[in-house]
Design a protein around this motif. Structure first.
Motif, PDB file in Angstrom:
ATOM      1  N   GLN A  10       0.830  -1.205   0.000  1.00  0.00           N
ATOM      2  CA  GLN A  10       0.000   0.000   0.000  1.00  0.00           C
ATOM      3  C   GLN A  10       0.864   1.254   0.000  1.00  0.00           C
ATOM      4  OE1 GLN A  10      -4.032   0.304   0.793  1.00  0.00           O
ATOM      5  NE2 GLN A  10      -2.978   1.414  -0.793  1.00  0.00           N
ATOM      6  N   TRP A  14       0.892   4.231  -2.709  1.00  0.00           N
ATOM      7  CA  TRP A  14       0.627   5.616  -2.322  1.00  0.00           C
ATOM      8  C   TRP A  14       1.818   6.518  -2.638  1.00  0.00           C
ATOM      9  CZ3 TRP A  14      -1.874   4.979   3.237  1.00  0.00           C
ATOM     10  CH2 TRP A  14      -3.168   4.447   3.091  1.00  0.00           C
ATOM     11  N   ARG A  17       1.633   7.271  -6.193  1.00  0.00           N
ATOM     12  CA  ARG A  17       0.457   8.037  -6.593  1.00  0.00           C
ATOM     13  C   ARG A  17       0.436   9.450  -6.012  1.00  0.00           C
ATOM     14  NH1 ARG A  17      -5.030   5.212  -5.347  1.00  0.00           N
ATOM     15  NH2 ARG A  17      -4.049   3.686  -6.716  1.00  0.00           N
ATOM     16  N   TYR A  18       0.883   9.597  -4.752  1.00  0.00           N
ATOM     17  CA  TYR A  18       0.647  10.877  -4.069  1.00  0.00           C
ATOM     18  C   TYR A  18       1.901  11.739  -3.863  1.00  0.00           C
ATOM     19  CZ  TYR A  18      -3.816   8.697  -2.921  1.00  0.00           C
ATOM     20  OH  TYR A  18      -5.029   8.078  -2.992  1.00  0.00           O
TER      21      TYR A  18
END
Ligand code: PLP
Length: 452
Positions: A10, A14, A17-18
């Motif tokens: 995860q 993330w 993506r972030y």
């Protein structure tokens, strides 16, 4: 209540993506997620260990999670985390300013705190500019800056203006102010037509000519003393810094020494300027100032410069510049502890055998195929990979030669980050001889494993 710990897959998702990472092509980014560290060892979320061969990008000094440094931050937290420096002060920051003046080259007597290397240079550039408007015999026509080829002084626009790394800076050219640019005093790759042993004379001659013609318009010369970090650990010929100080003084031009990377013991002395007995007019510190723990930067100024800013409020001599976290007490606390540890652990004298050992490794690395130059200044080692040792023909940067070697190094449990074709070996000053050996041996094996 905190959430349950996030799984590592995860986190990787993330992260991609972030988080937008600096100096990183995000389309190709492979997450490397460090969860904890101790001494010179980083531990990722999978529990894998890596020796930190580049000091958390050149800022770590005494190792990660040093008990003294950790404790200093906790102690400060029990008092106060933030006090503004705008018209206010706190005991920790005051004490740090005094300590910095005590250890800095004599004549630097006032400390302006900011929060990063780039801001420490912005501050120096603006101080130099305003100084010429307000000094005893004002010379407001002195508005130009001199900077070196391939210079790097940070990523805010003023710092980028004096910067000269084409690949980072060319895009922003229309936004920048003009700078008088000198040839890079590069001892391995001399300016065109200059022999390797003629770099010192050529570069000082060029500067003298420029100052002779333009000194009336020049506010300051800014440079990284001894080593130009982001340029690829470009090393200057001995005597260059002292020559620059001599000429700038003779022609009435301020000297700004950007010791953001080379300060705080990195070159074997506390400040690089000490190697050539130079006192600049303005000195910029950041990176290692807090041992690599928290953002804090300092611009030190002479009494002559400071004095030009004094007067009645209405005279408008105030330096109207500041940063919310400049001089923050948490950063100051860990900076003070960093200086204490230098004394308690005799960091600088214990560094000397490590510098010698790094030199032995670099001499061996220099013999490898595709190694054009293996150079050193204190605990900075740089290995420049070339396509042709005889002609020094570089690998095209899009070949990612340096990156490929570093990927191999990582597979051997050592983390380093290259500058183009230049491999950087720059562990915390606290590195042990055994760890230094492991770092250099991993680099050697990786070069051999990736020969083209
Ligand atoms: C890293 C660096 C800077 C910029 O420091 P930041 O804290 O990243 O803004 C400025 N000058 C030199 C010489 C540096 O190496």
């Amino acid at each position: 209540m905190s959430e349950s710990p996030v799984g590592k897959e995860q986190l990787r998702t993330w992260d991609r993506r972030y988080v937008w990472h600096p100096f990183t092509q995000m389309a190709e980014y492979e997450p490397m997620i460090i969860e904890r560290a101790a001494g010179c060892t980083l531990v990722d979320v999978d529990g894998r260990e890596f020796l930190d061969g580049v000091s958390s990008l050149w800022c770590n000094v005494h190792g990660h999670r040093h008990p003294k440094l950790d404790a200093a931050i906790r102690r400060q937290l029990d008092k106060v985390a933030h006090v503004t420096s705008l018209g206010q002060s706190n005991p920790t920051t005051i004490t740090l300013a005094r300590r910095l003046v005590e250890i800095a080259p004599k004549g630097l007597e006032h400390v302006f705190f900011s929060d990063d290397g780039a801001t420490s240079v912005e501050v120096a550039l603006k101080m130099a500019f305003q100084y010429w408007h307000q000094c005893k015999q004002p010379k407001p026509e002195k508005t130009a800056y001199v900077a070196l080829g391939d210079a790097y002084h940070g990523d805010t626009l003023g710092s980028v203006s004096v910067g000269g790394v084409e690949r980072f800076h060319a895009m922003f050219r229309p936004l920048l102010f003009d700078v008088l640019r000198l040839a890079t005093p590069n001892s391995y790759r001399p300016p065109a037509g200059v022999p390797v042993n003629g770099v010192l004379e050529h570069c000082l001659g060029e500067l003298e000519e420029l100052l002779r013609q333009r000194h009336e318009q020049i506010a300051a010369l800014v440079m990284e003393p001894l080593v130009q970090g982001a340029a690829g650990m470009v090393m200057h010929p001995r005597g260059y810094l002292r020559g620059v100080r001599h000429l700038t003084r003779r022609y009435g031009v301020l000297l700004i020494a950007d010791e953001v990377a080379v300060g705080m013991g990195r070159t074997g002395k506390m400040f690089a300027c000490e190697h050539e007995q130079v006192v600049p007019d303005l000195l910029c510190l950041a990176k290692g100032l807090t041992g690599g723990y928290l953002p804090l930067a300092a611009t030190l100024a002479t009494d002559e410069i400071y004095g030009a800013f004094l007067g009645e409020y209405a005279e408008g001599r105030t330096f109207f510049h500041g940063h919310t976290y400049g001089g923050n007490p948490l950063g100051a606390a860990v900076a003070l502890a960093t200086l204490d540890v230098f004394l308690e652990e005799q960091t600088l004298s214990r560094l000397q055998p490590k510098i010698a050992r790094l030199g032995e490794h670099l001499a061996r690395l220099a013999e490898l195929p595709e190694v054009g130059d293996a150079r050193q200044c204190g605990l900075i080692g740089a290995v420049e990979l070339v396509r042709d040792k005889a002609t020094k023909e570089p690998f095209p940067w899009e070949k990612k030669r340096g990156i490929r070697v570093c990927e191999h190094v990582l597979g051997r449990g050592v983390w380093i980050r290259p500058l183009g074709n230049v491999l950087v070996i720059m562990p915390p000053l606290a590195v042990s001889l055994g760890e230094l050996d492991r770092i250099c041996e991993a680099v050697e094996a990786a070069i051999l494993a990736t020969l083209s």
